[in-house]
Design a protein around this motif. Sequence first.
Motif, mmCIF file in Angstrom:
data_model
loop_
_atom_site.group_PDB
_atom_site.id
_atom_site.type_symbol
_atom_site.label_atom_id
_atom_site.label_comp_id
_atom_site.label_asym_id
_atom_site.label_seq_id
_atom_site.Cartn_x
_atom_site.Cartn_y
_atom_site.Cartn_z
ATOM 1 N N UNK A 99 0.830 -1.205 0.000
ATOM 2 C CA UNK A 99 0.000 0.000 0.000
ATOM 3 C C UNK A 99 0.863 1.253 0.000
ATOM 4 N N UNK A 100 1.866 1.264 0.865
ATOM 5 C CA UNK A 100 2.735 2.439 0.952
ATOM 6 C C UNK A 100 3.552 2.620 -0.318
ATOM 7 N N UNK A 101 3.981 1.505 -0.918
ATOM 8 C CA UNK A 101 4.784 1.580 -2.148
ATOM 9 C C UNK A 101 3.986 2.222 -3.280
ATOM 10 N N UNK A 102 2.727 1.854 -3.427
ATOM 11 C CA UNK A 102 1.926 2.425 -4.512
ATOM 12 C C UNK A 102 1.527 3.871 -4.221
ATOM 13 N N UNK A 103 1.378 4.210 -2.950
ATOM 14 C CA UNK A 103 1.136 5.617 -2.602
ATOM 15 C C UNK A 103 2.352 6.453 -2.990
ATOM 16 N N UNK A 104 3.546 5.933 -2.640
ATOM 17 C CA UNK A 104 4.775 6.648 -3.006
ATOM 18 C C UNK A 104 4.937 6.708 -4.516
ATOM 19 N N UNK A 105 4.594 5.627 -5.196
ATOM 20 C CA UNK A 105 4.715 5.611 -6.657
ATOM 21 C C UNK A 105 3.815 6.669 -7.287
ATOM 22 N N UNK A 106 2.606 6.809 -6.780
ATOM 23 C CA UNK A 106 1.685 7.830 -7.291
ATOM 24 C C UNK A 106 2.266 9.229 -7.072
ATOM 25 N N UNK A 107 2.839 9.440 -5.893
ATOM 26 C CA UNK A 107 3.395 10.760 -5.573
ATOM 27 C C UNK A 107 4.686 11.063 -6.325
ATOM 28 N N UNK A 108 5.397 10.010 -6.750
ATOM 29 C CA UNK A 108 6.693 10.198 -7.409
ATOM 30 C C UNK A 108 6.648 9.825 -8.890
#
Length: 201
Positions: free
Chosen positions: A72-81
């Motif tokens: 979950x955190x990885x895809x949140x970071x991916x969206x932000x980056x």
Amino acid sequence: MQAAMPAKSRQTEANVVALAANHASDELNWVRLAQGADTAAFEKLYRANADKVYGLCLRMTGNVSEAEDCVQEAFIQAWNKLDKFRGDSAFGTWMHRVAVNVVLGRMRKARREQDRIRAVSDVAPPMETIADDGELRDLEQAINELPSGARHVFVLHAVYGYSHGETGDMLGIAEGTSKAQLSRARRLLVQQLDDVSDEQE
């Protein structure tokens, strides 16, 4: 009949290559749309890569709930980056790097990582294989019990096929350290599996 077989084989191989190329093209298109804040396109990227990212996180953490949080955190970071993704590698490869950074970041914050891993290792699902037997479950258990440094190198290099250079880049260690950790992981795995074999006799 024999003369037709090589042609059929070549056709099948060509179809596989074409499908892979189409998927890569679709994925790149989804990335470009998502970079323009298209959430539907990002959802397609998520669905195409979530299982693979989860598998990586699970093997690195040895903990089902921790792996789910990392995904979950990885895809949140991916969206932000996402604006930083340039397409130099496949999106899935980039996601692996994001996920590795998330796992390592969470582990640095955790005070009792090994206790947490051992507490849930008996419920962690085994590696997905065609022939799921006791030996494979023993191997998965043994991987979960490796020290974190050796486990991370083993997972990235031996399970996912990254080179020692790529593994070192993702983990922030030297290539030589990656090789040393792999040797350590293999040595410990042999010892653990031998112990399991002795117990079963």
